[in-house]
Every structure is written in C-alpha cells, then in structure tokens.
Design an enzyme around this catalytic site. Sequence first.
Site, PDB file in Angstrom:
ATOM      1  N   LYS A 178      48.078  -2.495  51.273  1.00  0.00           N
ATOM      2  CA  LYS A 178      49.370  -3.063  50.890  1.00  0.00           C
ATOM      3  C   LYS A 178      49.982  -2.243  49.764  1.00  0.00           C
ATOM      4  CE  LYS A 178      51.147  -6.363  48.219  1.00  0.00           C
ATOM      5  NZ  LYS A 178      52.447  -5.697  48.071  1.00  0.00           N
ATOM      6  N   GLU A 253      41.379  -1.913  38.911  1.00  0.00           N
ATOM      7  CA  GLU A 253      41.836  -0.826  38.022  1.00  0.00           C
ATOM      8  C   GLU A 253      43.115  -1.330  37.364  1.00  0.00           C
ATOM      9  OE1 GLU A 253      40.762   2.826  38.269  1.00  0.00           O
ATOM     10  OE2 GLU A 253      39.832   2.918  40.237  1.00  0.00           O
ATOM     11  N   CYS A 287      49.143   4.167  33.767  1.00  0.00           N
ATOM     12  CA  CYS A 287      48.115   3.304  33.183  1.00  0.00           C
ATOM     13  C   CYS A 287      47.476   3.932  31.955  1.00  0.00           C
ATOM     14  CB  CYS A 287      47.050   2.990  34.227  1.00  0.00           C
ATOM     15  SG  CYS A 287      46.357   4.452  35.005  1.00  0.00           S
ATOM     16  N   GLU A 388      50.462  -3.757  26.598  1.00  0.00           N
ATOM     17  CA  GLU A 388      50.853  -2.616  27.432  1.00  0.00           C
ATOM     18  C   GLU A 388      52.361  -2.685  27.675  1.00  0.00           C
ATOM     19  OE1 GLU A 388      49.813  -2.498  31.638  1.00  0.00           O
ATOM     20  OE2 GLU A 388      49.245  -0.394  31.413  1.00  0.00           O
TER      21      GLU A 388
HETATM   22  P1  NAD Z   1      51.430  -5.588  39.747  1.00  0.00           P
HETATM   23  O1  NAD Z   1      50.125  -6.172  39.383  1.00  0.00           O
HETATM   24  O2  NAD Z   1      52.644  -6.392  39.471  1.00  0.00           O
HETATM   25  O3  NAD Z   1      51.476  -5.237  41.308  1.00  0.00           O
HETATM   26  C1  NAD Z   1      50.504  -4.419  41.910  1.00  0.00           C
HETATM   27  C2  NAD Z   1      50.343  -4.814  43.367  1.00  0.00           C
HETATM   28  O4  NAD Z   1      49.805  -6.132  43.430  1.00  0.00           O
HETATM   29  C3  NAD Z   1      51.631  -4.847  44.161  1.00  0.00           C
HETATM   30  O5  NAD Z   1      51.400  -4.313  45.451  1.00  0.00           O
HETATM   31  C4  NAD Z   1      51.950  -6.329  44.257  1.00  0.00           C
HETATM   32  O6  NAD Z   1      52.704  -6.673  45.400  1.00  0.00           O
HETATM   33  C5  NAD Z   1      50.543  -6.921  44.347  1.00  0.00           C
HETATM   34  N1  NAD Z   1      50.416  -8.328  43.947  1.00  0.00           N
HETATM   35  C6  NAD Z   1      51.203  -9.048  43.146  1.00  0.00           C
HETATM   36  N2  NAD Z   1      50.720 -10.298  43.010  1.00  0.00           N
HETATM   37  C7  NAD Z   1      49.583 -10.357  43.751  1.00  0.00           C
HETATM   38  C8  NAD Z   1      48.611 -11.361  43.997  1.00  0.00           C
HETATM   39  N3  NAD Z   1      48.690 -12.582  43.463  1.00  0.00           N
HETATM   40  N4  NAD Z   1      47.560 -11.074  44.794  1.00  0.00           N
HETATM   41  C9  NAD Z   1      47.418  -9.840  45.318  1.00  0.00           C
HETATM   42  N5  NAD Z   1      48.320  -8.850  45.133  1.00  0.00           N
HETATM   43  C10 NAD Z   1      49.393  -9.099  44.336  1.00  0.00           C
HETATM   44  O7  NAD Z   1      51.497  -4.167  39.004  1.00  0.00           O
HETATM   45  P2  NAD Z   1      52.716  -3.147  38.924  1.00  0.00           P
HETATM   46  O8  NAD Z   1      53.759  -3.655  38.011  1.00  0.00           O
HETATM   47  O9  NAD Z   1      53.126  -2.741  40.302  1.00  0.00           O
HETATM   48  O10 NAD Z   1      51.987  -1.889  38.271  1.00  0.00           O
HETATM   49  C11 NAD Z   1      51.866  -1.692  36.898  1.00  0.00           C
HETATM   50  C12 NAD Z   1      50.455  -1.957  36.412  1.00  0.00           C
HETATM   51  O11 NAD Z   1      49.510  -1.184  37.134  1.00  0.00           O
HETATM   52  C13 NAD Z   1      50.257  -1.562  34.957  1.00  0.00           C
HETATM   53  O12 NAD Z   1      49.564  -2.573  34.269  1.00  0.00           O
HETATM   54  C14 NAD Z   1      49.401  -0.301  35.037  1.00  0.00           C
HETATM   55  O13 NAD Z   1      48.625  -0.056  33.888  1.00  0.00           O
HETATM   56  C15 NAD Z   1      48.562  -0.602  36.238  1.00  0.00           C
HETATM   57  N6  NAD Z   1      47.980   0.624  36.805  1.00  0.00           N
HETATM   58  C16 NAD Z   1      46.632   0.847  36.619  1.00  0.00           C
HETATM   59  C17 NAD Z   1      46.053   2.030  37.103  1.00  0.00           C
HETATM   60  C18 NAD Z   1      44.573   2.318  36.903  1.00  0.00           C
HETATM   61  O14 NAD Z   1      44.066   3.234  37.530  1.00  0.00           O
HETATM   62  N7  NAD Z   1      43.870   1.585  36.058  1.00  0.00           N
HETATM   63  C19 NAD Z   1      46.833   2.955  37.799  1.00  0.00           C
HETATM   64  C20 NAD Z   1      48.182   2.691  37.971  1.00  0.00           C
HETATM   65  C21 NAD Z   1      48.761   1.514  37.462  1.00  0.00           C
END
Ligand code: NAD
Length: 494
Positions: A178, A253, A287, A388
């Site tokens: 997804k 992650e 991240c 963050e």
């Molecule tokens: P997000 O958590 O809002 O969304 C990520 C994904 O999760 C999306 O595909 C979203 O549709 C899905 N999602 C949302 N609610 C869900 C649920 N209840 N159950 C399952 N899936 C769900 O994150 P974002 O705003 O897209 O990304 C930013 C975040 O990602 C930041 O905190 C960043 O640090 C983190 N990030 C971490 C890494 C790493 O390697 N540690 C890498 C990239 C980004």
Amino acid sequence: MRADWPAQMYIDGKWTDSVSGRTLAVTNPANSQELARVALANAEDVDRAVRAARKAFDEGPWPRLDPLDRGRYLFRLAERLRKHAENLAMTDTLNIGKPIRDTRSFDVPAAIELFESYAGLADKIAGRCHGTNPECVMFQIREPLGVIASIVPWNYPLLNAAIKLGPALACGNTVVFKPSELAPLSALMLVQMADEVGIPPGVINVINGLGSEIGSVLTGHPGVDKISFTGRLETGRAILETAKDGIKRVTLELGGKTPTIVFPDAPLDHVVNGALTGIFCCLGQVCVAGSRLLVHESQHDELVDRLVAKAKSLRQGDPMDERNHLGCIGVESHLRSIEQHVARAVAEKARLLIGGRRPEGPEYERGLYYQPTIFDRVTPDMAIARQEVFGPVLSILTFKDDDDAVRIANDTDFGLMANIWSADGGRALRVARRLRAGKIAINGGGWFRANTPMGGYKMSGIGTDLGLDEAIHEYTGNKTILYSIATEKMAWPE
Ligand code: NAD
C-alpha cells in the site's frame, strides 16, 4: 510530462478498478494541479488483494522457485527501472515536489541498486547445522514467512517501495503493497514493470487507499503473516493494536529527531555543507533529517554565521528545474503542521535566524513552499527540540563538553540516527558508542546502501527492512529440524 500513469490497482496479476468505483485525485504540490486519478480501495479490495497474495504464497511458484531464479527476476526488474529512470524521477518530483536533481541523483538510482543488491541475496539465504549431539542431526533452515502487508509514507515513493519489496521478494514472500494515498504513482509504474518482467500473478499486489479507511483492514486481515510499516509514530502505535489479535510479526520504521554533534576540532567547511544537506535536503521531510545541531559553545558564533550565510544561498523554486536545491512541501497538512511548530518555537523564545514563513513571489503562489528555517538558542526542553517537525526547520543548541553533548543528543524519545563531526577518530567512536540511535554517521558518512540496516532505537521503531542478515531475519521464519540417526530405539515406554 507523462499523462498515462496507471490509474487502477494491481491485484492477482491484473489491473482492476476498485469495487466501489471510487477514485482519488493525486496532485502536484508545486502548482496544486491534478496529475492523475487513481482507484480507491475499500475493505473488499483489500480482501481481494490479500487472498491473491495468499494463493500465490500457498500454491504459486514464487516461494518454491530456485532462489537464483527469484534473483534473476529482481535483476530484470532493476534493469527495467534503469531504462525508465528519467520517467520515474519526473513522476516522484511531480508527485511530491522534491527537486528533480535529488530524484535523478538519489531516489531512483538507490531504488535500482536495492533490487540489484537483494537479487544477489536471494540465493545466499542459509541455515545452520548443530553437530553436537551424536544421535541427532539438528539443523535450522530459513523459509519465506508468507504474505507481507507493506505500508509506506509519501516522502520517498519509489525508494520506499523498493525498500519494502526488494528484501521481501528476495526471501520468497508475496506482498500486498500500500503506497501512500498522496504519492502512489511511481509504485504503480514499478508494479507495471514487475508485470512486464514476468513476476507471477499474486506475488506483488498494489492497492491504493486511505490509511484511515483501509489501513487497519489490511493490517488486521487474517491472511497477512507480517506487517512491514514505515511512517509516523502514531500510525505505528495503531498498527501494533491491530496486529496484536493475530500475533502478527511487525516491523516498524518510524520517525526521528536526529542530533548532529559538532566538536570543536571538526572541519567547518564540511560541517556547514553536511548540516545544511542533513536538514534541508527534501525540505527536511526525511526520517533521518538532522533537525538538532549541537554546537560547542566556543564555536557557536562562527558556525552559526557560516550556516546562515550558506543557507541564504540555497535556490528554492520549481522542483522540475535542475538548478534548484529546494522544492516544496509534499502535502498541505504537513505545511500547516510546520507552521504550527514554528509558531510554538517563536512563542517559546527560540531565536529565529532565517525563514519561518512561506516565500513570496509569483512563482511560489500556487505551491506548498516553505523557506528553510533556522532557530538559535534552542533548549532541550522546547517542543522544537523534542517533536519531529518533518520540515525544513533546524534547531541549534550548545554544549559544554562531551558528556553534555551525549546527554542532550540522547534526550529524545526517538533514536533513529545521529551525526558526529570530529577530526579525532577516537573521540568520535567513543561518543558513537554512547549514543542511543540505530545509525551513527561520522564526518558525513551517512550513505544509504541496501546492505546497511536503518532501524531505530527507542520510539523510532522495531526491526529494519534493510541489511543482509537483518533482512533475512525479518523476512524469513526459522524452522528447526531434528533428525535422529540413533541406532537404538527409545528407552521409554518399556
Ligand atoms: P503516516 O503514518 O501518516 O502514513 C504512512 C502510511 O500509513 C500511509 O500509506 C498511510 O495511508 C498509512 N496509514 C495511515 N493510517 C493507517 C492505519 N491506521 N493503519 C495502517 N496504515 C495506515 O506517515 P507519513 O506522514 O506518510 O510519513 C511521514 C512519517 O514517516 C514521518 O514520521 C517519518 O519520520 C516517517 N518515515 C520513517 C522512515 C524510516 O525509515 N524510519 C522513512 C521515511 C519516513
């Protein structure tokens, strides 16, 4: 610009509309124009995708292939990606506003390398034999786990897809992937290429959908064996909730609050470039963004002056223009959140040196632009030093000595990455060992490779997708086989 992005979902080797017929607009954050409409999944679509992945795992050829052949598929996929590299770079740039110079030089080449690297891993997955018992041969084999639900954020659309798919597929699993609803286009192109190179139906299934609607349906689905999630801390917590009933394996992650410690003996020219790249690359929507700069108090004024002067020289504008270092924010809700973080930092009396607002001018009017922002005199208790931001906001803090630097660096709930700058290798390594983070870069050595794990300490996550042994551990299960070679029958029950 290409106008033919796949608009449907890809389930069981076929392009398909959503059951409901609903679609979602995907927009370009640099000008607010609609780029494409993609099919929007509901619970029934999720079920179709998981069933397809389940069937491909339980009955299909993929987990049973000679691992060399699995590797060959991944090599062919990497070649295909290379052939379409420019199109993929343009797609991610148009979709999330990241400068084309970055998607061309990093995102797409790194995604290609990942598939090449994991292609080579497929036949290196080995078990162990324990030869200590004279009457029994005991050995462990590593087997594919099953159906993986992979969920990613929007900030590196193609690369995040490669990070999830490369190791999972190399290890023989099938996947329901997804992408973020905000940036699904390059993942759809990727799966189109996977189809073209002949990866069997059901091995990769891609569904688009709102996390709030289908996220828990996917992660809670009984047909899923493991969840591999990258995204926000709060979403990670929600995923743990849904995973618990099925006792599913979970890799998380999550976010970070990376400290960059600059010791007085560090080469300042390199530090300035490294620190600015660390926080302003992708406008801090990374991240591992180096959002806290810890400067020795003796060096504070000189380093701050140099940082500000260099930051002012960065060019911001149309992400499709190769000359620009900085593009725009990928998502409107994130832009608002950055503004709130900045307002709070000002209210808490951090000293705003540059930025802190949207840039002005006709070229910025229709896009989600935000200026690179630097706060000085930040203290560890301020929200800007703890939360963050996921935006182009650098906080400068000072320290007195090594102990003080380590204490401030570790004073966070996160533990994804830390940077150290020092000409004294012994000092850098001593401090590295005291920092509570999963990845430590010394003197700018923050390279991203498939064979180096990325996982975080503390609230930055559980497990890691990357790495070689780590990927095998995450994406295969252990089976222990105990084979008796005894010549005597068992004593009991006689
Ligand atoms: P997000 O958590 O809002 O969304 C990520 C994904 O999760 C999306 O595909 C979203 O549709 C899905 N999602 C949302 N609610 C869900 C649920 N209840 N159950 C399952 N899936 C769900 O994150 P974002 O705003 O897209 O990304 C930013 C975040 O990602 C930041 O905190 C960043 O640090 C983190 N990030 C971490 C890494 C790493 O390697 N540690 C890498 C990239 C980004």
